[in-house]
Design a protein around this motif. Structure first.
Motif, PDB file in Angstrom:
ATOM      1  N   GLU A   1       0.837  -1.204   0.000  1.00 59.63           N
ATOM      2  CA  GLU A   1       0.000   0.000   0.000  1.00 59.63           C
ATOM      3  C   GLU A   1       0.871   1.253   0.000  1.00 59.63           C
ATOM      4  O   GLU A   1       0.582   2.229  -0.701  1.00 59.63           O
TER       5      GLU A   1
ATOM      6  N   SER B   1      -7.948  -4.688   1.829  1.00 61.15           N
ATOM      7  CA  SER B   1      -9.239  -4.089   2.203  1.00 61.15           C
ATOM      8  C   SER B   1      -9.492  -4.126   3.698  1.00 61.15           C
ATOM      9  O   SER B   1     -10.368  -3.425   4.199  1.00 61.15           O
ATOM     10  N   ARG B   2      -8.713  -4.921   4.416  1.00 59.25           N
ATOM     11  CA  ARG B   2      -8.880  -5.013   5.874  1.00 59.25           C
ATOM     12  C   ARG B   2      -7.948  -4.077   6.638  1.00 59.25           C
ATOM     13  O   ARG B   2      -8.026  -4.000   7.869  1.00 59.25           O
TER      14      ARG B   2
ATOM     15  N   GLU C   1      -7.014  -0.788   8.129  1.00 61.57           N
ATOM     16  CA  GLU C   1      -7.884   0.311   8.544  1.00 61.57           C
ATOM     17  C   GLU C   1      -7.536   1.630   7.869  1.00 61.57           C
ATOM     18  O   GLU C   1      -8.414   2.403   7.473  1.00 61.57           O
ATOM     19  N   GLU C   2      -6.253   1.914   7.699  1.00 63.11           N
ATOM     20  CA  GLU C   2      -5.833   3.202   7.144  1.00 63.11           C
ATOM     21  C   GLU C   2      -5.482   3.132   5.663  1.00 63.11           C
ATOM     22  O   GLU C   2      -4.996   4.106   5.097  1.00 63.11           O
TER      23      GLU C   2
ATOM     24  N   ARG D   1      -5.339   3.251   1.697  1.00 59.15           N
ATOM     25  CA  ARG D   1      -5.979   4.027   0.632  1.00 59.15           C
ATOM     26  C   ARG D   1      -5.230   3.744  -0.667  1.00 59.15           C
ATOM     27  O   ARG D   1      -4.055   3.375  -0.667  1.00 59.15           O
TER      28      ARG D   1
ATOM     29  N   ARG E   1     -16.713  -5.583  -0.792  1.00 58.08           N
ATOM     30  CA  ARG E   1     -15.933  -4.886   0.240  1.00 58.08           C
ATOM     31  C   ARG E   1     -14.852  -4.011  -0.397  1.00 58.08           C
ATOM     32  O   ARG E   1     -14.652  -2.860   0.004  1.00 58.08           O
ATOM     33  N   PHE E   2     -14.150  -4.558  -1.393  1.00 56.39           N
ATOM     34  CA  PHE E   2     -13.084  -3.787  -2.037  1.00 56.39           C
ATOM     35  C   PHE E   2     -13.664  -2.603  -2.805  1.00 56.39           C
ATOM     36  O   PHE E   2     -13.156  -1.485  -2.709  1.00 56.39           O
ATOM     37  N   ARG E   3     -14.714  -2.844  -3.566  1.00 56.62           N
ATOM     38  CA  ARG E   3     -15.332  -1.759  -4.343  1.00 56.62           C
ATOM     39  C   ARG E   3     -15.846  -0.654  -3.439  1.00 56.62           C
ATOM     40  O   ARG E   3     -15.628   0.540  -3.700  1.00 56.62           O
ATOM     41  N   ASP E   4     -16.526  -1.034  -2.366  1.00 57.50           N
ATOM     42  CA  ASP E   4     -17.091  -0.035  -1.465  1.00 57.50           C
ATOM     43  C   ASP E   4     -15.996   0.730  -0.729  1.00 57.50           C
ATOM     44  O   ASP E   4     -16.154   1.923  -0.434  1.00 57.50           O
ATOM     45  N   ARG E   5     -14.903   0.051  -0.452  1.00 58.85           N
ATOM     46  CA  ARG E   5     -13.816   0.686   0.302  1.00 58.85           C
ATOM     47  C   ARG E   5     -12.992   1.629  -0.567  1.00 58.85           C
ATOM     48  O   ARG E   5     -12.634   2.735  -0.154  1.00 58.85           O
ATOM     49  N   PHE E   6     -12.682   1.214  -1.791  1.00 56.08           N
ATOM     50  CA  PHE E   6     -11.744   1.965  -2.624  1.00 56.08           C
ATOM     51  C   PHE E   6     -12.367   2.597  -3.863  1.00 56.08           C
ATOM     52  O   PHE E   6     -11.700   3.338  -4.585  1.00 56.08           O
TER      53      PHE E   6
END
Length: 520
Positions: free
Chosen positions: A256, A278-279, A281-282, A284, A306-311
């Motif tokens: 990341e 995706s897990r 917490e910080e 991006r 989960r990945f789509r909603d997160r990123f």
């Protein structure tokens, strides 16, 4: 000697994948563009071609001849790329393998492939050097001092400027070998021709990604793996794009940071990596990334969401294999269905057959067979297995799938199917139920012998760290009983810290089968 599988017709047209895919960039406006990017150093296409010539010339200087195999056992580094393209231009056959193998593994590969040369680095030297000495094979060591008799340094063999004339290869000559992951037995070498490398960029890269010179690629799948080799080596070269070269282990938190420093436009990964990222917490993603590609294993619907909603980016899942070289199906930016591996790419055909090789009904499960321009030339020294894999020009994949409205849904490997009470059971169906529980991060189901002589199902799960329940196995048993037929409910549920995987990220079920159950 001539590469195995070459076409012996009179005066066939010459074709060399290196001069086509790599050296096409030696034109005004592209030769000075970046190809390989490391933190602190960038190699242009012109520089890579020069280094490729030096590498190929150096390997020939070891006494190798056209068609000879060269084992390449390094981490992802620029010398891997130089050795790969240089060997192919010289008419040699690069054989990329994982850098973390044991000496016994390397000795098997050297013996099986009859390789006449090897390239290694510090990550693999402790295994490769003893094996090459034992096999009397010259070994070139990258990035380190010579350790023991029989090793040569990269600088003295492949690091000196030299001109290299392309070998008189044809499109039907074998260009490279890729060993399968060996999750269910000894690895076997799939042979690919020069024309397979020529055809591959017309599939995923052109149809889905529309890769172009302004793109910067970062692949967490490593170069020795068929998927990673395409992502980081020949697909970007064909498009004139740049590649971030990273030799460190795939740890989501570290990657990341690299993503935000290197700012790639294309991110290639596998489900296990996307799950870990995706897990965080910080975590991006930089706004430079325009597309995310997933392969290696089926991408679960919940992970997709989960990945789509997160990123804010949908990971586009697709299906390929070592024998097919790269992707044969994929979701597309404007045609995405979570849980699906997408539709066949143009140029490829797919059909789903039963054990008698008859077409199954729409939505029914069967084995995936494919036909297309990159399916392999055969397995080295395994003619019977090659014959079983092909029916005409249709290739069986060993994947259990369903096809609905032209989209493929992966249900696992036929090797993973188990028979319980006369009924075939797909572990993937049970694993999907287990992953649906909020306390489960990963799941795998295998059969085990409980001492009665009758195979029973055992579920292994990695606990979701944030779940605060008390008895996860009991909850999973209740969930399975509600949603599955009684004979599909695992007899025991084991909570483990991690699931065993190959270097390419695939689940090693045979390791789980050998573990004793600790719960009733």
């Amino acid at each position: 000697m001539r590469a195995l599988g070459s076409n012996q017709a009179a005066d066939p047209p010459r074709y060399n994948a290196t001069t086509d895919l790599l050296e096409r960039n030696l034109v005004a406006g592209r030769a000075e563009r970046p190809y390989l990017v490391r933190e602190g150093r960038t190699w242009t296409y012109e520089e890579v071609v020069e280094a490729t010539d030096a590498a190929g010339s150096g390997l020939l200087g070891l006494g190798l001849d056209v068609g000879d195999r060269v084992l390449v056992a390094t981490r992802d580094r620029v010398e891997f790329v130089f050795a790969f393209w240089g060997a192919i231009k010289a008419g040699l056959v690069p054989v990329p393998v994982a850098s973390g193998l044991s000496a016994a593994d390397v000795h098997f590969l050297l013996s099986d492939s009859e390789a006449r040369g090897a390239v290694c680095d510090g990550a693999s030297a402790s295994a490769v050097l003893p094996a090459t000495r034992r096999s009397d094979v010259p070994c070139v060591l990258v990035g380190g001092s010579v350790s023991g008799e029989g090793a040569l340094t990269w600088e003295e063999v492949c690091g000196r400027p030299a001109s290299l004339r392309a070998a008189p290869t044809t499109e039907d000559d074998v260009a490279l070998w890729l060993y399968t992951s060996g999750t269910t037995g000894l690895p076997k070498a799939a042979m690919h021709r020069h024309r397979h490398l020529r055809a591959a960029p017309s599939a995923l890269s052109r149809q889905v990604i529309a890769m172009e010179p302004d793109d910067v690629v970062l692949s967490v799948s490593k170069m020795f793996f068929a998927y990673g080799l395409g992502n980081s080596v020949y697909l970007p070269a064909a498009a004139g794009a740049a590649v971030v070269v990273d030799d460190a282990p795939v740890v989501p938190g570290r990657v990341e940071g690299l993503l935000n420093r290197a700012r790639p436009t294309l991110l290639f990964g596998v489900p296990a990596f996307f799950d870990g990222l995706s897990r965080l917490e910080e975590a991006r993603l930089p706004d430079s990334i325009r597309m995310v590609i997933s392969a290696g294993e089926a991408l679960a619907e919940d992970l997709f969401a989960r990945f789509r909603d997160r990123f804010g980016l949908p990971p586009l899942d697709g299906l390929g294999s070592t024998e097919a070289l790269h992707h044969v199906t994929s979701n597309r930016p404007h045609d995405v269905l979570p849980g699906s591996a997408g539709r066949p790419l143009d140029g490829y055909e797919a059909r789903v057959l039963d054990p008698d090789q008859q077409q199954v009904a729409e939505g029914e499960s069967g084995e995936l067979w494919i036909r297309g321009p990159t399916t392999f030339a055969g397995y080295w020294r395994r003619p019977e297995l090659t014959a079983r894999t092909y029916s005409g020009d249709w290739m069986r994949t060993g994947d259990l799938v369903r096809m609905v409205e032209g989209r493929l849904f992966c249900e696992g490997r036929l090797d993973d199917l188990v028979k319980l009470g006369g009924v075939w059971v797909a572990p993937g169906e049970i694993e999907e139920v287990l992953r649906g529980h909020p306390g489960v991060a990963e799941a795998a189901v295998v059969t085990s012998d409980d001492g009665s002589g009758v195979p029973v199902l055992v579920a292994f799960v990695r606990r979701e760290p944030e779940w605060d329940g008390s008895d996860l196995p009991a909850e999973l048993r209740r969930s399975c009983r509600r949603r599955l037929a009684a004979f599909k409910v695992p007899k025991s549920f084991e909570v483990v810290s991690e699931l065993p995987r190959t270097p390419t990220g695939k689940l090693k079920r045979f390791v789980l089968r050998e573990q004793p159950s600790t719960r009733p």
